[in-house]
Design a protein around this motif. Structure first.
Motif, mmCIF file in Angstrom:
data_model
loop_
_atom_site.group_PDB
_atom_site.id
_atom_site.type_symbol
_atom_site.label_atom_id
_atom_site.label_comp_id
_atom_site.label_asym_id
_atom_site.label_seq_id
_atom_site.Cartn_x
_atom_site.Cartn_y
_atom_site.Cartn_z
ATOM 1 N N TYR A 400 77.937 44.608 25.632
ATOM 2 C CA TYR A 400 77.266 44.964 24.055
ATOM 3 C C TYR A 400 76.934 43.656 23.540
ATOM 4 O O TYR A 400 76.010 43.211 23.027
ATOM 5 C CB TYR A 400 78.492 45.501 23.111
ATOM 6 C CG TYR A 400 78.539 45.251 21.780
ATOM 7 C CD1 TYR A 400 77.646 46.945 21.751
ATOM 8 C CD2 TYR A 400 78.205 44.617 20.946
ATOM 9 C CE1 TYR A 400 77.273 47.393 20.428
ATOM 10 C CE2 TYR A 400 78.197 45.379 19.450
ATOM 11 C CZ TYR A 400 77.711 46.159 19.246
ATOM 12 O OH TYR A 400 77.472 46.598 18.239
ATOM 13 N N GLU A 401 77.159 42.502 23.649
ATOM 14 C CA GLU A 401 77.090 41.026 23.310
ATOM 15 C C GLU A 401 75.458 40.610 22.889
ATOM 16 O O GLU A 401 74.427 40.127 22.440
ATOM 17 C CB GLU A 401 77.620 39.835 23.431
ATOM 18 C CG GLU A 401 79.280 39.996 22.652
ATOM 19 C CD GLU A 401 80.034 40.709 23.207
ATOM 20 O OE1 GLU A 401 80.467 41.768 22.505
ATOM 21 O OE2 GLU A 401 80.019 41.282 24.326
ATOM 22 N N LYS A 402 74.990 40.723 24.539
ATOM 23 C CA LYS A 402 73.833 40.894 25.194
ATOM 24 C C LYS A 402 72.572 41.426 24.772
ATOM 25 O O LYS A 402 71.946 41.724 24.195
ATOM 26 C CB LYS A 402 73.798 40.646 26.940
ATOM 27 C CG LYS A 402 74.896 39.421 27.372
ATOM 28 C CD LYS A 402 74.593 39.066 29.070
ATOM 29 C CE LYS A 402 75.318 37.723 29.209
ATOM 30 N NZ LYS A 402 75.210 37.926 31.007
ATOM 31 N N LEU A 403 73.074 42.952 24.982
ATOM 32 C CA LEU A 403 72.013 43.556 24.534
ATOM 33 C C LEU A 403 72.232 43.863 23.024
ATOM 34 O O LEU A 403 70.589 44.238 22.537
ATOM 35 C CB LEU A 403 73.089 45.396 24.401
ATOM 36 C CG LEU A 403 72.243 46.368 24.615
ATOM 37 C CD1 LEU A 403 70.959 46.609 25.274
ATOM 38 C CD2 LEU A 403 73.210 47.913 24.809
ATOM 39 N N THR A 404 72.959 43.449 22.308
ATOM 40 C CA THR A 404 72.844 43.059 20.816
ATOM 41 C C THR A 404 71.865 41.875 20.489
ATOM 42 O O THR A 404 71.871 40.999 19.417
ATOM 43 C CB THR A 404 73.830 43.766 20.186
ATOM 44 O OG1 THR A 404 74.902 42.499 19.864
ATOM 45 C CG2 THR A 404 73.639 44.942 20.063
ATOM 46 N N PHE A 405 72.120 40.551 21.255
ATOM 47 C CA PHE A 405 71.492 39.237 21.013
ATOM 48 C C PHE A 405 70.611 39.279 20.799
ATOM 49 O O PHE A 405 69.694 40.043 21.713
ATOM 50 C CB PHE A 405 72.038 38.869 22.935
ATOM 51 C CG PHE A 405 71.708 37.054 21.890
ATOM 52 C CD1 PHE A 405 72.217 37.080 21.379
ATOM 53 C CD2 PHE A 405 71.452 36.340 23.357
ATOM 54 C CE1 PHE A 405 72.560 34.967 20.932
ATOM 55 C CE2 PHE A 405 70.854 34.921 23.255
ATOM 56 C CZ PHE A 405 71.894 34.392 21.886
ATOM 57 N N SER A 406 69.914 38.565 19.645
ATOM 58 C CA SER A 406 68.546 38.858 18.944
ATOM 59 C C SER A 406 67.463 37.745 19.709
ATOM 60 O O SER A 406 66.494 38.169 19.521
ATOM 61 C CB SER A 406 68.691 38.127 17.186
ATOM 62 O OG SER A 406 68.940 37.059 17.890
ATOM 63 N N LYS A 407 68.116 36.629 20.467
ATOM 64 C CA LYS A 407 66.930 36.348 21.371
ATOM 65 C C LYS A 407 66.505 37.017 22.683
ATOM 66 O O LYS A 407 67.216 37.656 23.003
ATOM 67 C CB LYS A 407 67.451 34.911 21.198
ATOM 68 C CG LYS A 407 66.837 34.066 22.699
ATOM 69 C CD LYS A 407 67.140 32.323 22.690
ATOM 70 C CE LYS A 407 66.485 31.648 23.142
ATOM 71 N NZ LYS A 407 67.153 30.666 23.433
ATOM 72 N N GLN A 408 64.969 36.992 22.609
ATOM 73 C CA GLN A 408 64.582 37.322 23.427
ATOM 74 C C GLN A 408 64.916 36.783 24.922
ATOM 75 O O GLN A 408 64.685 35.841 24.842
ATOM 76 C CB GLN A 408 63.081 37.291 23.034
ATOM 77 C CG GLN A 408 62.531 38.634 23.495
ATOM 78 C CD GLN A 408 60.911 38.808 22.893
ATOM 79 O OE1 GLN A 408 60.830 37.742 23.707
ATOM 80 N NE2 GLN A 408 60.111 39.741 22.993
ATOM 81 N N GLY A 409 65.257 37.590 25.918
ATOM 82 C CA GLY A 409 65.241 36.791 27.165
ATOM 83 C C GLY A 409 63.846 36.722 27.581
ATOM 84 O O GLY A 409 62.766 36.700 26.628
ATOM 85 N N LEU A 410 63.783 36.169 29.372
ATOM 86 C CA LEU A 410 62.827 36.123 29.765
ATOM 87 C C LEU A 410 61.371 36.632 29.562
ATOM 88 O O LEU A 410 61.818 38.092 29.933
ATOM 89 C CB LEU A 410 62.974 35.202 31.191
ATOM 90 C CG LEU A 410 61.857 34.587 32.286
ATOM 91 C CD1 LEU A 410 61.565 33.085 31.690
ATOM 92 C CD2 LEU A 410 62.301 34.624 33.346
ATOM 93 N N SER A 411 59.876 35.970 29.192
ATOM 94 C CA SER A 411 59.517 37.309 29.178
ATOM 95 C C SER A 411 58.554 37.765 29.935
ATOM 96 O O SER A 411 58.223 36.752 31.160
ATOM 97 C CB SER A 411 58.665 37.098 28.046
ATOM 98 O OG SER A 411 57.919 36.375 28.327
#
Length: 513
Positions: A400-411
């Motif tokens: 849940y923490e990663k799903l709602t983390f505001s920082k974008q992942g690798l694009s």
């Protein structure tokens, strides 16, 4: 009077020159056609005679004989209608062209004399250029595709009367694709192409993204295993967004296959790498190719792109087993009584699957499948097929923490430059912009996959453990070579071997029980 016209036929994805001869002599009024003709070519007799009359030309009450040579090659398809009509009209004296000997004519006729589009125009245009012809008359809707061949004067016609006028040098409308126009044309096609999803939309799967980055850089086959809803399908559909743009040679290669299959959109050139995702109910012929008149299947339509097989165990066992040879050889040979047809199949195979019927194994808090059910489900993927995958990655559930983390992942924008740089290294290494690390043979592996001391020690340990086959050993070396290319390393280190072996570790977890 005797006249002849040059035409062509497509066999597989290559063209073959066909000469259409017509002779008009005294005798009982008739039109006889010979030359080892399929039924659709024999039916051209009625189409041609009706189209000629409805175009305002008078057919003499004489004996007309049409021959399509060479006579030992089976002629099939409807592309011979227009050249047959042109040959007959030339023998009648309605066409007096001094360019007939340097012009290829292709097209299907309607009863009103209208010219309709046909398949396989690009292979025929390339054949015309290679054979020294300078002109080509094609259906109007095929003109953009044929015009991709530089130096060939292409005229698109909408009717038989218009074709006759062009051959008589009246209203000659020539479309030529000059070399300087090619780049601008490709840029325009790329601009109009549909955008793919971006990897920034995939949250919490950084290991999967790293694996996809390596697979895309080296053209490696990839299998993703994980519970439903974790992003496997989305990850696969993001892959086209990180693949380098095709060269003009690759564009022509891909366009030829889609032209033969009759799947051209009308733009003339395919500039975007194919992404094919057939449903799991697809038959062997749909996936590999075939039919009475052999056509390319999904594996060939994905050439130079991605073939995505979602829900892999749901595909028929026999259908999956037929992939074994094409995945190794990069081509499909379809044999028929009257010849062999070869279709290229150098694509990146990406597959996704659940680990059990319900999808949640080995989490026994959520999975209630019996051991037998799990074994049967996993058993749909045979060891030989599993061995064809260079990489197998587990897509884990996202917290849940990663799903709602505001920082974008690798694009995709961050991944693409590294992939393009790795492919440039491979192009320089092999002296061929279209060869990738996944296509290395044994000699090339021995030359370019040199290990340092740590890498050699770890590779020996992996192989002696019996975890991988000989094929698996070479695949680990290929993947490690690509990982090293992405990192800008000339030598393959122990870290690269460790990473490449890690991308095969779930083989033992699910299939090694």
């Amino acid at each position: 009077m005797y006249k002849k016209v040059i035409s062509g036929a497509v066999y597989g994805i290559t063209g073959r020159m066909i000469t259409v001869e017509a002779d008009i002599s005294c005798g009982f009024p008739s039109l006889t056609m010979v030359g080892y003709l399929a039924s659709e070519v024999r039916e051209a007799r009625e189409r041609v005679m009706t189209a000629v009359r409805n175009s305002g030309f008078q057919i003499p009450a004489k004996r007309i004989v049409v021959n399509l040579s060479p006579a030992d090659i089976r002629k099939q398809g409807t592309a011979f209608d227009l050249p047959i009509a042109a040959a007959v009209m030339a023998a009648m004296g309605n066409i007096r062209s001094r360019y007939m000997s340097e012009t290829m004519i292709v097209g299907e006729l309607g009863l009103q004399g209208n010219v309709m589009p046909v398949r396989g125009i690009l292979p025929l245009a390339l054949l015309a250029k290679e054979s020294g012809l300078t002109r080509m008359i094609v259906p109007e809707m095929n003109a953009a595709e044929a015009g991709l061949v530089s130096g060939l004067a292409v005229t698109g016609v909408g009717s038989l009367a218009e074709a006759a006028a062009v051959l008589n040098d009246r209203n000659m409308a020539v479309k030529m694709m000059q070399e300087k126009e090619t780049a601008a044309y490709m840029t325009d096609c790329v601009r109009k192409s549909k955008e793919s999803p971006d990897f920034s939309e995939l949250f919490g799967q950084e290991v999967l993204k790293r694996g996809i980055e390596i697979a895309a850089a080296g053209g490696h086959h990839l299998l993703m295993v994980g519970p439903p809803g974790v992003g496997k399908s989305l990850a696969a559909r993001c892959i086209p967004s990180v693949l380098p743009q095709m060269s003009f040679e690759e564009c022509l290669e891909v366009t030829k296959i889609h032209s033969v299959a009759g799947q051209m959109s009308g733009d003339g050139l395919m500039t975007k790498r194919p992404f094919r995702a057939p449903h799991h109910s697809a038959s062997v012929q749909a996936l590999i190719g075939g039919g009475r008149i052999p056509m390319p299947g999904e594996i060939s339509l994905a050439h130079r792109g991605v073939l995505f097989l979602d829900e892999l165990p749901e595909f028929g066992r026999r259908t999956l087993e037929t992939l074994r040879q094409p995945l190794e050889e990069g081509e499909v040979m379809i044999s028929r009584v009257y010849g062999n047809y070869i279709f290229p199949a150098r694509m990146m195979l990406v597959a996704a699957m659940n680990p059990c019927p319900c999808g949640f194994y080995p989490d026994r808090n959520r999975c209630f499948c019996t051991s037998r059910q799990v074994e049967e489900y996993i058993g749909h993927i045979s060891r030989p097929i599993l061995d064809r995958f260079d990489m197998t990655i587990e897509a884990a559930p996202v917290s849940y923490e990663k799903l709602t983390f505001s920082k974008q992942g690798l694009s995709s924008a961050q991944m693409r430059p590294r992939i393009e740089a790795a492919r440039s290294v491979q192009a320089a290494r092999f002296g061929n912009s279209m060869q990738l690390n996944s296509e290395m043979n044994k000699r090339q592996i021995e030359t370019y996959c040199r290990l340092d001391a740590d890498g050699s020690s770890y590779m020996k340990e992996i192989y002696n453990s019996g975890m991988v086959s000989t094929r698996g050993y070479y695949k680990i070396l290929k993947v490690a070579r690509t990982a090293a290319d992405i990192d800008g390393s000339e030598k393959i280190t122990g870290e690269h071997i460790y990473e490449a072996a890690g991308f095969r570790s779930i083989d033992q977890k699910y299939w090694g029980r």
